[in-house]
Write a protein that holds these residues in place. Structure first.
Motif, mmCIF file in Angstrom:
data_model
loop_
_atom_site.group_PDB
_atom_site.id
_atom_site.type_symbol
_atom_site.label_atom_id
_atom_site.label_comp_id
_atom_site.label_asym_id
_atom_site.label_seq_id
_atom_site.Cartn_x
_atom_site.Cartn_y
_atom_site.Cartn_z
ATOM 1 N N SER A 106 0.822 -1.281 0.171
ATOM 2 C CA SER A 106 0.082 0.134 0.109
ATOM 3 C C SER A 106 0.878 1.242 -0.020
ATOM 4 N N VAL A 107 2.037 1.270 -0.454
ATOM 5 C CA VAL A 107 2.769 2.240 -0.543
ATOM 6 C C VAL A 107 2.628 3.232 -1.526
ATOM 7 N N TYR A 108 2.382 2.751 -2.734
ATOM 8 C CA TYR A 108 1.862 3.327 -4.012
ATOM 9 C C TYR A 108 0.288 3.232 -4.358
ATOM 10 N N GLY A 109 -0.386 3.826 -5.081
ATOM 11 C CA GLY A 109 -1.450 3.762 -5.789
ATOM 12 C C GLY A 109 -1.125 3.174 -7.133
ATOM 13 N N ALA A 110 -2.292 2.595 -7.862
ATOM 14 C CA ALA A 110 -1.827 2.020 -9.210
ATOM 15 C C ALA A 110 -2.769 2.834 -10.291
ATOM 16 N N SER A 111 -2.320 3.142 -11.428
ATOM 17 C CA SER A 111 -3.083 3.844 -12.247
ATOM 18 C C SER A 111 -3.921 2.680 -12.969
ATOM 19 N N VAL A 112 -5.021 3.362 -13.818
ATOM 20 C CA VAL A 112 -5.738 2.265 -14.457
ATOM 21 C C VAL A 112 -5.089 1.421 -15.163
ATOM 22 N N ASP A 113 -4.089 2.325 -16.074
ATOM 23 C CA ASP A 113 -3.333 1.089 -16.832
ATOM 24 C C ASP A 113 -2.779 -0.048 -16.439
ATOM 25 N N VAL A 114 -2.107 0.226 -15.104
ATOM 26 C CA VAL A 114 -1.516 -0.545 -14.296
ATOM 27 C C VAL A 114 -2.311 -1.589 -14.012
ATOM 28 N N ILE A 115 -3.541 -1.477 -13.340
ATOM 29 C CA ILE A 115 -4.532 -2.440 -12.832
ATOM 30 C C ILE A 115 -5.007 -3.146 -14.008
ATOM 31 N N ALA A 116 -4.928 -2.715 -15.447
ATOM 32 C CA ALA A 116 -5.383 -3.231 -16.515
ATOM 33 C C ALA A 116 -4.391 -4.433 -16.787
ATOM 34 N N LYS A 117 -3.197 -4.025 -16.722
ATOM 35 C CA LYS A 117 -1.942 -5.167 -16.973
ATOM 36 C C LYS A 117 -1.984 -6.174 -15.945
ATOM 37 N N LEU A 118 -2.152 -5.944 -14.558
ATOM 38 C CA LEU A 118 -2.104 -6.775 -13.741
ATOM 39 C C LEU A 118 -3.386 -7.702 -13.919
ATOM 40 N N VAL A 165 -5.067 -8.618 -16.706
ATOM 41 C CA VAL A 165 -4.485 -9.543 -17.533
ATOM 42 C C VAL A 165 -3.747 -10.616 -17.267
ATOM 43 N N VAL A 166 -2.601 -10.284 -16.561
ATOM 44 C CA VAL A 166 -1.744 -11.554 -15.914
ATOM 45 C C VAL A 166 -2.413 -12.345 -15.129
ATOM 46 N N LEU A 167 -3.026 -11.540 -14.160
ATOM 47 C CA LEU A 167 -3.767 -12.532 -13.291
ATOM 48 C C LEU A 167 -5.192 -13.309 -13.639
ATOM 49 N N ASP A 168 -5.621 -13.028 -14.975
ATOM 50 C CA ASP A 168 -6.680 -13.444 -15.443
ATOM 51 C C ASP A 168 -7.999 -13.291 -14.683
ATOM 52 N N VAL A 169 -8.169 -11.987 -14.442
ATOM 53 C CA VAL A 169 -9.390 -11.493 -13.716
ATOM 54 C C VAL A 169 -9.610 -10.192 -14.155
ATOM 55 N N GLU A 170 -10.895 -9.832 -14.060
ATOM 56 C CA GLU A 170 -11.302 -8.306 -14.529
ATOM 57 C C GLU A 170 -10.822 -7.278 -13.486
ATOM 58 N N ALA A 171 -10.381 -6.134 -14.148
ATOM 59 C CA ALA A 171 -9.458 -5.142 -13.382
ATOM 60 C C ALA A 171 -10.617 -4.866 -12.131
ATOM 61 N N ALA A 172 -11.825 -4.720 -12.081
ATOM 62 C CA ALA A 172 -12.648 -4.508 -10.823
ATOM 63 C C ALA A 172 -12.507 -5.620 -10.119
ATOM 64 N N ASP A 173 -12.076 -6.771 -10.169
ATOM 65 C CA ASP A 173 -11.548 -7.536 -9.205
ATOM 66 C C ASP A 173 -10.585 -7.042 -8.190
ATOM 67 N N LEU A 174 -9.637 -6.344 -8.777
ATOM 68 C CA LEU A 174 -8.592 -6.039 -7.870
ATOM 69 C C LEU A 174 -8.987 -5.043 -7.030
ATOM 70 N N LEU A 175 -10.014 -4.338 -7.312
ATOM 71 C CA LEU A 175 -10.380 -3.257 -6.434
ATOM 72 C C LEU A 175 -11.567 -3.558 -5.607
ATOM 73 N N ARG A 176 -12.299 -4.684 -5.784
ATOM 74 C CA ARG A 176 -13.337 -5.288 -5.049
ATOM 75 C C ARG A 176 -13.082 -5.603 -3.420
ATOM 76 N N LYS A 177 -13.924 -5.057 -2.694
ATOM 77 C CA LYS A 177 -13.822 -4.958 -1.397
ATOM 78 C C LYS A 177 -13.932 -6.735 -0.995
ATOM 79 N N PRO A 178 -12.965 -7.403 -0.212
ATOM 80 C CA PRO A 178 -13.170 -8.665 0.070
ATOM 81 C C PRO A 178 -14.560 -8.914 0.692
ATOM 82 N N ASP A 179 -15.196 -9.833 0.597
ATOM 83 C CA ASP A 179 -16.231 -10.410 1.534
ATOM 84 C C ASP A 179 -15.870 -10.964 2.760
#
Length: 77
Positions: free
Chosen positions: A46-58, A60-74
């Motif tokens: 949590s040192v840096y925030g990520a740009s939309v472009d970085v979230i999109a790249k991650l 793709v590699v993780l094979d998830v929707e970009a929104a999944d990286l920002l979704r609050k865990p249940d």
């Protein structure tokens, strides 16, 4: 409403969880996403925030929707 710090913490948790679930090291994820390993480490701490472009790249590699990286865990269960 979530604060910027809470969003960073959610990204950090989801990124680490999804990376580990794929069996990837920070270095492997960084290489596949075209990023630096120290940047991945900083995102996971949590040192840096990520740009939309970085979230999109991650995503793709993780094979998830970009929104999944920002979704609050249940927390139920």
């Amino acid at each position: 409403m979530l604060s910027v710090m809470e969003i960073r913490e959610i990204l950090a948790l989801n990124l680490r969880t999804l990376r580990q679930a794929k069996g990837l090291s920070q270095e492997e994820l960084a290489h596949l996403a075209g990023l630096d390993r120290t940047y991945i480490s900083s995102l996971e701490r949590s040192v840096y925030g990520a740009s939309v472009d970085v979230i999109a790249k991650l995503a793709v590699v993780l094979d998830v929707e970009a929104a999944d990286l920002l979704r609050k865990p249940d927390r139920t269960g």
